[in-house]
Design an enzyme around this catalytic site. Structure first.
Site, PDB file in Angstrom:
ATOM      1  N   ALA A  61       2.902   2.935   5.624  1.00 14.97           N
ATOM      2  CA  ALA A  61       2.607   1.618   6.193  1.00 14.97           C
ATOM      3  C   ALA A  61       1.898   1.816   7.540  1.00 14.97           C
ATOM      4  O   ALA A  61       2.086   2.838   8.197  1.00 14.97           O
ATOM      5  CB  ALA A  61       3.900   0.846   6.392  1.00 14.97           C
ATOM      6  N   GLU A 103       5.925   5.773  -1.601  1.00 20.58           N
ATOM      7  CA  GLU A 103       6.482   4.660  -2.383  1.00 20.58           C
ATOM      8  C   GLU A 103       5.429   4.101  -3.361  1.00 20.58           C
ATOM      9  O   GLU A 103       5.741   3.758  -4.495  1.00 20.58           O
ATOM     10  CB  GLU A 103       7.000   3.564  -1.450  1.00 20.58           C
ATOM     11  CG  GLU A 103       8.203   4.062  -0.650  1.00 20.58           C
ATOM     12  CD  GLU A 103       8.729   3.027   0.311  1.00 20.58           C
ATOM     13  OE1 GLU A 103       8.019   2.740   1.290  1.00 20.58           O
ATOM     14  OE2 GLU A 103       9.828   2.505   0.089  1.00 20.58           O
ATOM     15  N   GLU A 123      10.594   7.236   7.092  1.00 22.72           N
ATOM     16  CA  GLU A 123      10.849   5.949   7.761  1.00 22.72           C
ATOM     17  C   GLU A 123      12.005   6.028   8.747  1.00 22.72           C
ATOM     18  O   GLU A 123      11.995   5.375   9.790  1.00 22.72           O
ATOM     19  CB  GLU A 123      11.151   4.859   6.723  1.00 22.72           C
ATOM     20  CG  GLU A 123       9.944   4.349   5.959  1.00 22.72           C
ATOM     21  CD  GLU A 123       9.600   5.175   4.732  1.00 22.72           C
ATOM     22  OE1 GLU A 123      10.049   6.340   4.635  1.00 22.72           O
ATOM     23  OE2 GLU A 123       8.870   4.663   3.863  1.00 22.72           O
TER      24      GLU A 123
HETATM   25  C1  LIG Z   1       7.309  -1.650   4.901  1.00 19.96           C
HETATM   26  C2  LIG Z   1       8.386  -0.662   4.792  1.00 19.96           C
HETATM   27  C3  LIG Z   1       8.164   0.559   4.011  1.00 19.96           C
HETATM   28  C4  LIG Z   1       7.207   1.506   4.549  1.00 19.96           C
HETATM   29  C5  LIG Z   1       7.342   2.061   5.758  1.00 19.96           C
HETATM   30  C6  LIG Z   1       6.427   3.107   6.190  1.00 19.96           C
HETATM   31  O1  LIG Z   1       5.594   3.601   5.485  1.00 19.96           O
HETATM   32  S1  LIG Z   1       6.586   3.613   7.787  1.00 19.96           S
HETATM   33  C7  LIG Z   1       5.343   4.866   7.999  1.00 19.96           C
HETATM   34  C8  LIG Z   1       5.802   6.116   7.379  1.00 19.96           C
HETATM   35  N1  LIG Z   1       4.830   7.155   7.634  1.00 19.96           N
HETATM   36  C9  LIG Z   1       4.987   8.046   8.613  1.00 19.96           C
HETATM   37  O2  LIG Z   1       5.955   8.076   9.314  1.00 19.96           O
HETATM   38  C10 LIG Z   1       3.881   9.046   8.758  1.00 19.96           C
HETATM   39  C11 LIG Z   1       3.391   9.069  10.159  1.00 19.96           C
HETATM   40  N2  LIG Z   1       2.266   9.947  10.354  1.00 19.96           N
HETATM   41  C12 LIG Z   1       2.384  11.300  10.364  1.00 19.96           C
HETATM   42  O3  LIG Z   1       3.430  11.878  10.189  1.00 19.96           O
HETATM   43  C13 LIG Z   1       1.144  12.070  10.684  1.00 19.96           C
HETATM   44  O4  LIG Z   1       0.248  11.207  11.335  1.00 19.96           O
HETATM   45  C14 LIG Z   1       0.428  12.669   9.443  1.00 19.96           C
HETATM   46  C15 LIG Z   1       1.288  13.794   8.855  1.00 19.96           C
HETATM   47  C16 LIG Z   1       0.150  11.626   8.403  1.00 19.96           C
HETATM   48  C17 LIG Z   1      -0.937  13.261   9.909  1.00 19.96           C
HETATM   49  O5  LIG Z   1      -0.708  14.163  10.972  1.00 19.96           O
HETATM   50  P1  LIG Z   1      -1.914  14.693  11.857  1.00 19.96           P
HETATM   51  O6  LIG Z   1      -1.322  15.680  12.819  1.00 19.96           O
HETATM   52  O7  LIG Z   1      -3.022  15.086  10.998  1.00 19.96           O
HETATM   53  O8  LIG Z   1      -2.431  13.423  12.666  1.00 19.96           O
HETATM   54  P2  LIG Z   1      -1.696  12.582  13.819  1.00 19.96           P
HETATM   55  O9  LIG Z   1      -0.234  12.536  13.641  1.00 19.96           O
HETATM   56  O10 LIG Z   1      -2.213  13.023  15.133  1.00 19.96           O
HETATM   57  O11 LIG Z   1      -2.244  11.121  13.496  1.00 19.96           O
HETATM   58  C18 LIG Z   1      -3.633  10.822  13.542  1.00 19.96           C
HETATM   59  C19 LIG Z   1      -3.796   9.390  13.952  1.00 19.96           C
HETATM   60  O12 LIG Z   1      -3.277   8.546  12.945  1.00 19.96           O
HETATM   61  C20 LIG Z   1      -2.338   7.642  13.474  1.00 19.96           C
HETATM   62  N3  LIG Z   1      -1.319   7.408  12.443  1.00 19.96           N
HETATM   63  C21 LIG Z   1      -0.676   8.328  11.709  1.00 19.96           C
HETATM   64  N4  LIG Z   1       0.137   7.733  10.828  1.00 19.96           N
HETATM   65  C22 LIG Z   1      -0.025   6.401  11.009  1.00 19.96           C
HETATM   66  C23 LIG Z   1       0.538   5.267  10.390  1.00 19.96           C
HETATM   67  N5  LIG Z   1       1.405   5.378   9.380  1.00 19.96           N
HETATM   68  N6  LIG Z   1       0.174   4.065  10.834  1.00 19.96           N
HETATM   69  C24 LIG Z   1      -0.710   3.928  11.829  1.00 19.96           C
HETATM   70  N7  LIG Z   1      -1.277   4.971  12.443  1.00 19.96           N
HETATM   71  C25 LIG Z   1      -0.936   6.193  12.037  1.00 19.96           C
HETATM   72  C26 LIG Z   1      -1.783   8.347  14.694  1.00 19.96           C
HETATM   73  O13 LIG Z   1      -1.226   7.446  15.602  1.00 19.96           O
HETATM   74  C27 LIG Z   1      -3.026   9.022  15.222  1.00 19.96           C
HETATM   75  O14 LIG Z   1      -3.770   8.035  15.903  1.00 19.96           O
HETATM   76  P3  LIG Z   1      -4.673   8.416  17.163  1.00 19.96           P
HETATM   77  O15 LIG Z   1      -3.746   9.087  18.147  1.00 19.96           O
HETATM   78  O16 LIG Z   1      -5.715   9.363  16.644  1.00 19.96           O
HETATM   79  O17 LIG Z   1      -5.184   7.105  17.635  1.00 19.96           O
END
Ligand SMILES: CCC/C=C/C(=O)SCCNC(=O)CCNC(=O)[C@H](O)C(C)(C)COP(=O)([O-])OP(=O)([O-])OC[C@H]1O[C@@H](n2cnc3c(N)ncnc32)[C@H](O)[C@@H]1OP(=O)([O-])[O-]
Length: 719
Positions: A61, A103, A123
Site C-alpha cells: 500500500a 496480498e 505491516e
Molecule cells: C491497507 C492495508 C493493507 C496493506 C498495507 C500495506 O501494504 S503497508 C506497506 C507494506 N509495505 C512495506 O512496508 C514495504 C516498505 N518498503 C520497503 O521495505 C522498501 O522500500 C523496499 C524493500 C520495497 C525497497 O527498498 P529500497 O532500499 O530499494 O528503497 P527505499 O526503501 O529507499 O525506498 C525507495 C523509495 O520508495 C518509498 N517507498 C517504499 N515503499 C513505499 C510504500 N509502500 N509506500 C510509499 N512509498 C514507499 C520510500 O519512502 C523511498 O522514497 P524516497 O525516499 O526515495 O522519496
C-alpha cells in the site's frame, strides 16, 4: 498506473507502474481494477499475468496515503475480484512483493517468483496488520505457525523460503515475466476451484489456543508495549478459528483500531525518517545528491579492542579488504582469534562462508601506506588519538580519509593534527559494532563533502543507518543521553530507587532501564571520563561541594559506587546485584537502598514519593529539551535525525517514533509547561530551562514535526 497489453496471443499482461516501488496508490488500484476488467472481458485472453515495472512487483500500500482521506477503489474487493476470476491469474514476482503487494499476489491463483525476490507482510512494522485479506489467506496457505511467524515479525523471506513454505508455486532464475507467461499459457482453461486461497480450510493445528497464547506471550515480551504484533496474533487466530468471511470482519475490526493509533503514526513516521536521514545536508551547503563518495578499495582499522574488532567484522562482512593494526603481537593474535570467531559465528548463522581472507593483521603502521580510509579505534584518550592521527598523516598516501571512532571527543581537535583536516570525520559506532545499526558520521567545519559522502556510503555498505551530525561534546546521541542519566541520578537523591526508575523506563518501552544499561556497559567508563574532566576523583578542587560542579547541581552517586569497586555486571555489583561477576540477571540490592538512605541523610535530603510519571517527565523531557538545543545549534539537520539516532542506537521504542516525534505526540505546550515546572523546582539544573526553539514552536501554535525545519531555518536566519 497499470498498463495492459496482450502477449503470446492469449495472455493479458497487467504491469503495475508507480516508481520507485509500484506502491498501490489510488491511481494504481484504479489501474488494476480497469485492466483486470479489460482482461476478463477480452474473449481472446485465456489467462492473465500481473507484474510490476522496473524489476519490482509491488512494495505494498502507498504509505504516504495513510492518515489521509481514502480515495480510489479499496484493496479488498479488488483482490476479491481477482481471486473470483474465471481465467487463471498469475503473479510474476520480481524484486519485492510486500504488504498489500503480497496480498495482491495471494489473491492470484498462481505465484511465480524470481530467485532474488523477497516476500513478506511487514505491516506490523508500520503499526498495522495485513488487512487486505493477508491475515486470513496466508494461514490458509502455509499454516498457522508459519503465518504467525511472518505476520508478527514482518520479516521478508527469500524466494527459496517462500517456495518451501508454499507461498509461491515456482521460482525462476530467468526472466520472471516470460516464465509467468509460459506458465499462464500452460494453465489456461484449467479449473480454478482449488486455487482460491480464501476457500481453503485453515490447516489443522492440534491446540490452536495454546499455540496462539504461546506466541502472544512471546510477542508481548518482545513488543515492549507495541500493539500491532498483538493484533496480528488475534487476526491469525481468527483465520484459524472462523470461516473466511467472519475472519475478514475480525481483520477489519482489528485494523480499525490500529489504523488511527498513535503507534501507527509513529512507526510510519519512523519509516520515512530512516529514509530521510540518508538525504543528508550539512551547513557548508554540501549534500547527498551533489557530493561524490570516494571509491574504497582497501580500508584499515587501528586498535583492536571491543570496538575495533566489531568494526573489522562489519567491514569484512560488507566485503571490504581490511588491514588491522595493534601495537603488540600478543594483542594482535588475541584479537585475530576473537575476530575470526565472530566471523565464523556470523557466517554459520547466515549460511555463508566466513570472509576471513578479507582481513590482514599487522603491528606496523607503515603497512597502511596504500589504504583509502582508516578507522582509528584506539582507547578513548585525546592525547593518544592525536598521536595516532599525526602518525597516520605521515604514513598514509595523500587523499586517505582519516576517521575516528569516538563516542564524544572533539573531532576538530583531531582534524587539526592531520595534514588534511578536510579528510577527517568522526565515525561513532555503537557496541557491539557489527550488530548495532546506528552510525553517527561526525563532520567538522573543515570536513570536505567527499569525506562526509564517503563515510555515509561506507556506513550504508556496512548495513548501518548512518546519520550525519555536527561536532560537539557527545555529538547528538550521547549529548542527550547525559541529561537523561543525570536526571535519573537526581531522582535517586530525591527518593527514587534504581528499580523504580528502571521500571518506569521499561514500561515506557525501552528494552532496559537506565541503571541496568549503566551496569551492563560498566560504571567505570563514565567515571574515567568524569575524572578526566575533573568532575570526579582527586582532581576535584578541595572545598568544592560534593553536589555542585561548575555552579550546577551534580550527583556524585555513580562516582561513590565506583570508589567501592561497584562497576556493574563485570564486578557483580553496581546499581543492582548479580549472582557473580559477569552475571546478567539484575536483582534489587538492599545494600544500595541502605547506601542511598545514608547518602540522603548525610546531605540533608528528605526522600519524597516519586511516581512513574515524574520519572518519565524528568528523564525524557530533559533529554528532549536538549534535542531542541541540538536543532537550535544546527548539530542535527532536523528532528528525524535525532529520532533515528535514538531508535537505532539507544533503544527508544520505535512505536513512539523517537524523542522529538514523541514530544509532538505529548503536545509541545505540555512539554514546555512541565519543563518550566521542573526548572522552577530545580533552578540549580539549567538544562531543565526550556530552550528557545521549544518556546518558539509553541508560540507558532505547535506545528507538526515535519514543519519544524521551517521554524528552525527562521531561527537560524535571525542569529
Ligand atoms: C491497507 C492495508 C493493507 C496493506 C498495507 C500495506 O501494504 S503497508 C506497506 C507494506 N509495505 C512495506 O512496508 C514495504 C516498505 N518498503 C520497503 O521495505 C522498501 O522500500 C523496499 C524493500 C520495497 C525497497 O527498498 P529500497 O532500499 O530499494 O528503497 P527505499 O526503501 O529507499 O525506498 C525507495 C523509495 O520508495 C518509498 N517507498 C517504499 N515503499 C513505499 C510504500 N509502500 N509506500 C510509499 N512509498 C514507499 C520510500 O519512502 C523511498 O522514497 P524516497 O525516499 O526515495 O522519496
Amino acid at each position: 498506473m497499470a498498463q495492459y497489453s496482450r502477449i503470446s496471443g492469449s495472455v493479458g499482461l497487467i504491469t503495475l507502474s508507480n516508481p520507485p516501488v509500484n506502491a498501490l496508490s489510488a491511481a494504481v488500484r484504479q489501474g488494476i481494477v480497469d485492466t483486470v476488467e479489460k482482461a476478463l472481458g477480452d474473449p481472446q485472453v485465456k489467462s492473465v499475468v500481473i507484474c510490476g515495472q522496473d524489476g519490482i512487483f509491488c512494495g505494498g500500500a502507498d504509505i504516504k496515503e495513510f492518515g489521509k482521506n481514502m480515495s480510489g477503489p479499496p484493496l479488498i474487493p479488488m483482490i476479491h475480484t481477482i481471486e473470483c476470476a474465471t481465467k487463471p491469474m498469475v503473479a510474476a514476482i520480481e524484486g519485492s512483493a510486500l504488504g498489500g503487494g503480497l496480498e495482491l499476489a495471494l489473491g492470484c491463483h498462481y505465484r511465480i517468483a524470481h530467485s532474488k525476490a523477497r516476500l513478506g507482510l511487514p505491516e506490523v512494522t508500520l503499526g498495522l496488520l495485513p488487512a487486505a485479506g493477508g491475515s486470513q489467506r496466508l494461514p490458509r496457505l502455509i499454516g498457522v505457525p508459519a503465518a504467525l511467524d511472518l505476520i508478527t515479525t514482518g520479516r521478508h523471506v527469500t524466494a527459496a523460503e517462500a517456495l518451501q513454505l508454499g507461498i509461491v508455486d515456482q521460482v525462476t532464475d530467468h526472466a520472471t515475466v516470460d516464465a509467468a507467461v509460459k506458465f499462464a499459457l500452460s494453465v489456461a482453461g484449467k479449473p480454478l476451484d482449488t486455487r482460491r486461497i480464501s476457500t481453503y480450510p485453515c490447516p489443522h493445528v492440534s491446540d490452536v489456543d495454546a499455540l496462539c497464547e504461546n506466541v502472544m506471550q512471546k510477542v508481548r515480551k518482545s513488543a515492549h508495549g507495541a500493539i500491532a504484533p498483538i493484533a496480528c496474533v488475534q487476526a491469525v487466530r481468527a483465520a484459524a478459528t472462523l470461516p473466511y468471511t467472519q475472519g475478514m470482519e475480525r481483520e477489519k475490526e482489528l485494523m480499525a483500531t490500529l489504523y488511527t493509533s498513535g503507534q501507527a503514526r509513529a512507526l510510519q513516521y519512523s519509516f520515512f525518517a530512516q529514509r530521510a536521514v540518508s538525504k543528508w545536508r550539512i551547513p557548508s551547503g554540501a549534500r547527498w545528491d551533489t557530493s561524490t563518495p570516494r571509491p574504497l578499495h582497501k580500508v584499515a582499522v587501528i586498535g583492536l579492542g571491543t570496538m575495533g574488532r566489531g568494526i573489522t567484522v562489519a567491514l569484512a562482512q560488507a566485503g571490504l579488504p581490511v588491514i588491522t593494526v595493534e601495537t603488540h603481537e600478543k594483542q594482535l593474535m588475541e584479537a585475530k582469534r576473537a575476530v575470526s570467531d565472530m566471523l565464523n559465528r556470523g557466517a554459520k548463522r547466515r549460511g555463508v562462508a566466513p570472509p576471513l581472507d578479507k582481513i590482514s593483521y599487522s603491528c606496523n603502521l607503515q603497512d597502511l601506506a596504500d589504504v583509502d580510509l582508516v578507522i582509528e579505534a584506539v582507547f578513548e584518550d585525546m592525547t593518544l588519538k592525536k598521536k595516532v592521527f599525526r602518525q597516520l598523516s605521515a604514513v598514509c598516501k595523500p587523499g586517505t580519509l582519516l576517521c575516528t571512532n569516538t563516542s564524544g571527543l572533539d573531532v576538530d581537535q583531531l582534524a587539526s593534527q592531520s595534514r588534511n583536516p578536510e579528510l577527517v570525520v568522526g565515525m561513532h559506532f555503537f557496541a557491539p559494532a557489527h550488530v548495532m545499526k546506528l552510525l553517527e558520521v561526525v563532520y567538522g567545519p573543515q570536513s570536505s563533502p567527499q569525506a562526509v559522502a564517503t563515510a555515509m556510503q561506507l556506513g550504508k555498505k556496512m548495513g548501518k543507518v548512518s546519520v550525519a551530525v555536527g561536532n560537539c561534546r557527545g555529538f547528538v546521541g550521547n549529548r542527550m543521553l547525559k541529561l537523561y542519566t543525570e536526571q535519573a541520578s537526581f531522582l535517586l537523591e530525591e527518593g527514587a530507587t534504581p528499580d523504580l526508575v528502571d521500571q518506569a523506563i521499561e514500561e515506557f518501552g525501552f528494552p532496559m532501564g537506565v541503571f541496568k544499561v549503566s551496569d551492563l556497559s560498566g560504571l567505570d567508563v563514565g567515571w574515567r571520563i568524569r575524572k578526566e574532566e575533573k568532575l570526579a576523583g582527586l582532581s576535584v578542587a578541595s572545598g568544592q561541594s560534593t553536589r555542585i560542579r561548575e555552579g550546577r547541581r551534580y550527583s556524585p552517586l555513580a562516582d561513590l559506587l565506583c570508589e567501592q569497586g561497584r562497576f556493574g555486571q563485570k564486578t557483580g555489583r553496581g546499581w543492582y546485584q548479580y549472582d557473580k561477576p559477569g552475571g546478567r540477571v539484575a536483582r534489587s540490592d538492599p545494600w544500595l537502598h541502605h547506601f542511598l538512605e545514608e547518602y540522603r541523610a548525610q546531605h540533608g535530603l528528605v526522600a519524597r514519593h516519586i511516581d512513574h510519571q515524574e520519572v518519565l517527565e524528568r528523564c525524557l523531557y530533559a533529554m528532549i529539551n536538549e534535542g531542541f538545543r541540538i536543532l537550535e545549534d544546527g548539530i542535527a539537520a532536523g528532528p528525524e535525525d535525532i529520532d533515528v539516532i535514538y531508535v537505532f542506537g539507544y533503544g527508544w521504542p520505535r512505536h513512539r517514533g523517537g524523542p522529538m516525534f514523541y514530544s509532538g505526540m505529548v503536545g509541545l505546550e505540555k512539554v514546555l509547561e512541565r519543563l518550566e515546572h521542573y526548572y522552577q523546582a530545580h533552578p540549580d539544573v539549567p538544562h531543565l530551562q526550556p530552550c528557545r526553539l521549544l518556546r518558539r514552536l509553541v508560540a507558532r501554535g505547535s506545528p507538526p514535526v515535519h514543519k519544524w525545519r521551517e521554524v528552525i531555518k527562521n531561527l537560524h536566519s535571525q542569529l
